[in-house]
Design an enzyme around this catalytic site. Sequence first.
Site, PDB file in Angstrom:
ATOM      1  N   CYS A   2       0.852  -1.184   0.000  1.00  0.00           N
ATOM      2  CA  CYS A   2       0.000   0.000   0.000  1.00  0.00           C
ATOM      3  C   CYS A   2       0.891   1.238   0.000  1.00  0.00           C
ATOM      4  O   CYS A   2       1.875   1.311   0.721  1.00  0.00           O
ATOM      5  CB  CYS A   2      -0.943   0.083   1.190  1.00  0.00           C
ATOM      6  SG  CYS A   2      -2.138  -1.245   1.237  1.00  0.00           S
ATOM      7  N   ARG A  27       4.151  -0.545  -4.590  1.00  0.00           N
ATOM      8  CA  ARG A  27       3.773  -1.053  -3.266  1.00  0.00           C
ATOM      9  C   ARG A  27       2.436  -1.779  -3.279  1.00  0.00           C
ATOM     10  O   ARG A  27       2.019  -2.349  -2.263  1.00  0.00           O
ATOM     11  CB  ARG A  27       3.698   0.106  -2.261  1.00  0.00           C
ATOM     12  CG  ARG A  27       5.003   0.868  -2.115  1.00  0.00           C
ATOM     13  CD  ARG A  27       4.811   2.070  -1.229  1.00  0.00           C
ATOM     14  NE  ARG A  27       4.699   1.687   0.154  1.00  0.00           N
ATOM     15  CZ  ARG A  27       5.697   1.660   1.025  1.00  0.00           C
ATOM     16  NH1 ARG A  27       6.905   2.004   0.626  1.00  0.00           N
ATOM     17  NH2 ARG A  27       5.501   1.303   2.258  1.00  0.00           N
ATOM     18  N   TRP A  73      -2.688  -2.742  -1.817  1.00  0.00           N
ATOM     19  CA  TRP A  73      -2.375  -4.157  -1.947  1.00  0.00           C
ATOM     20  C   TRP A  73      -3.331  -4.850  -0.987  1.00  0.00           C
ATOM     21  O   TRP A  73      -3.236  -4.672   0.231  1.00  0.00           O
ATOM     22  CB  TRP A  73      -0.915  -4.430  -1.568  1.00  0.00           C
ATOM     23  CG  TRP A  73      -0.493  -5.838  -1.824  1.00  0.00           C
ATOM     24  CD1 TRP A  73      -0.078  -6.366  -3.009  1.00  0.00           C
ATOM     25  CD2 TRP A  73      -0.439  -6.913  -0.868  1.00  0.00           C
ATOM     26  NE1 TRP A  73       0.221  -7.696  -2.857  1.00  0.00           N
ATOM     27  CE2 TRP A  73       0.007  -8.054  -1.562  1.00  0.00           C
ATOM     28  CE3 TRP A  73      -0.738  -7.024   0.488  1.00  0.00           C
ATOM     29  CZ2 TRP A  73       0.170  -9.288  -0.940  1.00  0.00           C
ATOM     30  CZ3 TRP A  73      -0.572  -8.251   1.111  1.00  0.00           C
ATOM     31  CH2 TRP A  73      -0.117  -9.364   0.397  1.00  0.00           C
ATOM     32  N   ASN A  99      -2.086   1.822   5.792  1.00  0.00           N
ATOM     33  CA  ASN A  99      -1.186   0.767   5.341  1.00  0.00           C
ATOM     34  C   ASN A  99      -0.935  -0.153   6.524  1.00  0.00           C
ATOM     35  O   ASN A  99      -0.511   0.312   7.578  1.00  0.00           O
ATOM     36  CB  ASN A  99       0.129   1.406   4.863  1.00  0.00           C
ATOM     37  CG  ASN A  99       1.194   0.382   4.574  1.00  0.00           C
ATOM     38  OD1 ASN A  99       0.891  -0.778   4.324  1.00  0.00           O
ATOM     39  ND2 ASN A  99       2.445   0.807   4.604  1.00  0.00           N
ATOM     40  N   GLY A 100      -1.217  -1.446   6.371  1.00  0.00           N
ATOM     41  CA  GLY A 100      -0.985  -2.382   7.469  1.00  0.00           C
ATOM     42  C   GLY A 100      -2.229  -3.211   7.712  1.00  0.00           C
ATOM     43  O   GLY A 100      -3.191  -3.150   6.945  1.00  0.00           O
ATOM     44  N   GLU A 458      17.269 -18.438  -6.028  1.00  0.00           N
ATOM     45  CA  GLU A 458      16.964 -17.078  -6.479  1.00  0.00           C
ATOM     46  C   GLU A 458      16.555 -17.066  -7.960  1.00  0.00           C
ATOM     47  O   GLU A 458      15.610 -16.374  -8.342  1.00  0.00           O
ATOM     48  CB  GLU A 458      18.187 -16.182  -6.226  1.00  0.00           C
ATOM     49  CG  GLU A 458      18.073 -14.757  -6.709  1.00  0.00           C
ATOM     50  CD  GLU A 458      16.925 -13.950  -6.084  1.00  0.00           C
ATOM     51  OE1 GLU A 458      16.272 -14.440  -5.152  1.00  0.00           O
ATOM     52  OE2 GLU A 458      16.679 -12.836  -6.589  1.00  0.00           O
ATOM     53  N   LYS A 462      12.987 -15.680  -9.266  1.00  0.00           N
ATOM     54  CA  LYS A 462      12.854 -14.619 -10.274  1.00  0.00           C
ATOM     55  C   LYS A 462      11.913 -15.068 -11.378  1.00  0.00           C
ATOM     56  O   LYS A 462      11.037 -14.332 -11.798  1.00  0.00           O
ATOM     57  CB  LYS A 462      14.211 -14.259 -10.898  1.00  0.00           C
ATOM     58  CG  LYS A 462      15.150 -13.449 -10.069  1.00  0.00           C
ATOM     59  CD  LYS A 462      14.736 -12.039  -9.773  1.00  0.00           C
ATOM     60  CE  LYS A 462      13.899 -11.939  -8.548  1.00  0.00           C
ATOM     61  NZ  LYS A 462      14.498 -11.785  -7.291  1.00  0.00           N
ATOM     62  N   GLU A 465       8.102 -15.486 -10.145  1.00  0.00           N
ATOM     63  CA  GLU A 465       7.353 -14.293  -9.739  1.00  0.00           C
ATOM     64  C   GLU A 465       7.020 -13.370 -10.897  1.00  0.00           C
ATOM     65  O   GLU A 465       6.008 -12.682 -10.857  1.00  0.00           O
ATOM     66  CB  GLU A 465       8.060 -13.533  -8.616  1.00  0.00           C
ATOM     67  CG  GLU A 465       9.341 -12.859  -8.998  1.00  0.00           C
ATOM     68  CD  GLU A 465       9.995 -12.137  -7.823  1.00  0.00           C
ATOM     69  OE1 GLU A 465       9.293 -11.661  -6.939  1.00  0.00           O
ATOM     70  OE2 GLU A 465      11.234 -12.062  -7.815  1.00  0.00           O
ATOM     71  N   HIS A 481      17.092 -37.307  -5.010  1.00  0.00           N
ATOM     72  CA  HIS A 481      16.246 -37.743  -3.896  1.00  0.00           C
ATOM     73  C   HIS A 481      14.780 -37.382  -4.144  1.00  0.00           C
ATOM     74  O   HIS A 481      13.995 -37.331  -3.202  1.00  0.00           O
ATOM     75  CB  HIS A 481      16.745 -37.136  -2.585  1.00  0.00           C
ATOM     76  CG  HIS A 481      18.134 -37.569  -2.255  1.00  0.00           C
ATOM     77  ND1 HIS A 481      18.438 -38.810  -1.733  1.00  0.00           N
ATOM     78  CD2 HIS A 481      19.327 -36.945  -2.432  1.00  0.00           C
ATOM     79  CE1 HIS A 481      19.746 -38.918  -1.595  1.00  0.00           C
ATOM     80  NE2 HIS A 481      20.307 -37.797  -2.007  1.00  0.00           N
ATOM     81  N   LYS A 580       6.072  -4.515  -3.516  1.00  0.00           N
ATOM     82  CA  LYS A 580       7.509  -4.394  -3.267  1.00  0.00           C
ATOM     83  C   LYS A 580       7.848  -4.446  -1.786  1.00  0.00           C
ATOM     84  O   LYS A 580       8.815  -5.056  -1.382  1.00  0.00           O
ATOM     85  CB  LYS A 580       7.980  -3.074  -3.869  1.00  0.00           C
ATOM     86  CG  LYS A 580       9.458  -2.824  -3.740  1.00  0.00           C
ATOM     87  CD  LYS A 580      10.204  -3.541  -4.822  1.00  0.00           C
ATOM     88  CE  LYS A 580      11.697  -3.441  -4.685  1.00  0.00           C
ATOM     89  NZ  LYS A 580      12.347  -4.619  -5.254  1.00  0.00           N
TER      90      LYS A 580
END
Length: 585
Positions: A2, A27, A73, A99-100, A458, A462, A465, A481, A580
């Site tokens: 947000c 955000r 968000w 926000n939160g 990583e 990438k 996402e 395995h 983000k």
Amino acid sequence: MCGIVGYTGTRTAAPVVLEGLKRLEYRGYDSAGLAVVNGGLEVFRAPGKIAILERELGSDLPEGTTAIAHTRWATHGAPTTANAHPHADCGGTLALVHNGIIENAGVLRQALTKRGHVFRSQTDTEVLSHLIEENHTKGMPLVDATAEALRGSPLLVAIGNGENFVASDASAVLAHTRSVVYLDDGDIAEVKPTDYRIMDLDAGEKETPVTHVEWDLATIERGGYAHFMLKEIMEQPESVRNTLRGRLLEEEGTVRFGGLNISADELLKVQRIVITACGTSWHSALIGEYMMEELARIPTEVEYASEFRYRNPIVDERTLVIGISQSGETADTLAALREAKRRGARTLGLVNVVGSSIAREVDGGIYLHAGPEIGVASTKAFTSQIVALALLTLKMGRLRALSILQGREVVRALAKLPELVARVLTKAAEVEQIAERLVRAQNVLYLGRGYNFPVALEGALKLKEISYIHAEGYPAAEMKHGPIALIDDLMPVVFIAPKDGVHQKVLSNIEEVKARGGRVIAIVTEGDTALDKLADHRIEIPETLDLLTPVLSVVPLQLLAYYIAVRRGCNVDQPRNLAKSVTVE
Ligand code: F6R
């Protein structure tokens, strides 16, 4: 998570807050809205991106010189117009952006409904509007009524000339001012066009330092690149150089830091290190663990911040707890560091955003100086985190077993990194061609060992996402395995196989994949011909010390994910469902 921006001054407020809001869209982009004081209060909201809200507003923007705006968000309630912020109270005289997460929103909503309040959304935020309304109608001044109702999330006040702003971060206001005051949790700000005051909820009015933001507008714009992500990948020679700047002491084979705030004596007393982080930052933490144990010989563990904070961790005053965070605002990492502090540990932050909540919470820290990272997928922050971890390892190692000669070798290798990263970037066109072949893949496996196992994680993160292709990272030898069952001629497997201490072992793992018809894309060291026959595609990276190979090997993987996502028509900078800065648990 947000974005919030507010303005009060003499200009028409709506275009100012809308422009600021666009810089905060990373955000969250589930819905957007603004409220303008224009005689009475006017509220405009729309689901989806800010562009949709702008379209609905048209060219006839509301008048009024005070406004707040929000990009959301979604946590509580679907991304609909009704759930978009700002949220008004019953009387329509106050509008609120937030926000939160308000964890006790359900109970509060029930109680407020019983007392006659009418809710128009499913959001947790709306309870605040009604709580403040209730306090205010009981006769409390607005500031006190607000203070009574809430607790904090990152916010700053930005000071202009005859005008002031509030924003989630400085990027929203950089076009107007670079003087900001960061609010602490529990602070409340009263902002007027020519004046502001900051109060602590418990202690009353307080003095707060005005900080000068170093970033300028150019650093937060795309500068000719199609996407922020590509710009940030390409900036890595410079961002790595900035992480190193002024810190290397070649003669002594060590490093210096400005803000560590822990003496050499105290560092020597550290018996154990816990590194805590989320997502990409957690991957760099894993590389840090390998470095610390190999070079500094300090037992090191890595914990997801979200797990650490809830599981009664063993931490005491001889434990150094390091939090890694690009944004410096990740709620779980911040809470994990607070918990570590409460248990007596020394805390350090490896943070990119200056003045962020984590940077202010920890005992000391190392700023990454990577510059603003706007693309939702983290790239340059990751390479800078690895570099910062190498610097810290060197510092800790030289206080212990690492000889001056070993120290000098690491310093020299670090100094060369920016130029080597630039060399990897010259392979972008090659990577783009390989990406063409992977556009229709449904699953991709990433395998690496040693320092490059976290790089496999990583690379996979990438890809998934930003391209929505399912991808998994694994330690190469673990493949047999379980995941080996997935391998057939439709499964591309990306091996990170530079010439390091485990090279031979990785070659055997590649043979195992080829024997089952898998398609191999290999990241190899320049001039290494061992994989010529085995790999379907090779991408070369220059040679460096084993511990620094991740800084180079991750770059082709960032590019690979980028080009695949672009070819699939995905919104690279704003992937679906993501944001983000994750300021909720
Ligand atoms: C992935 C990504 C996230 C972040 C994570 C932690 O590309 O960006 O996984 O790494 O949300 O964020 P910070 O580092 O800001 O704490």
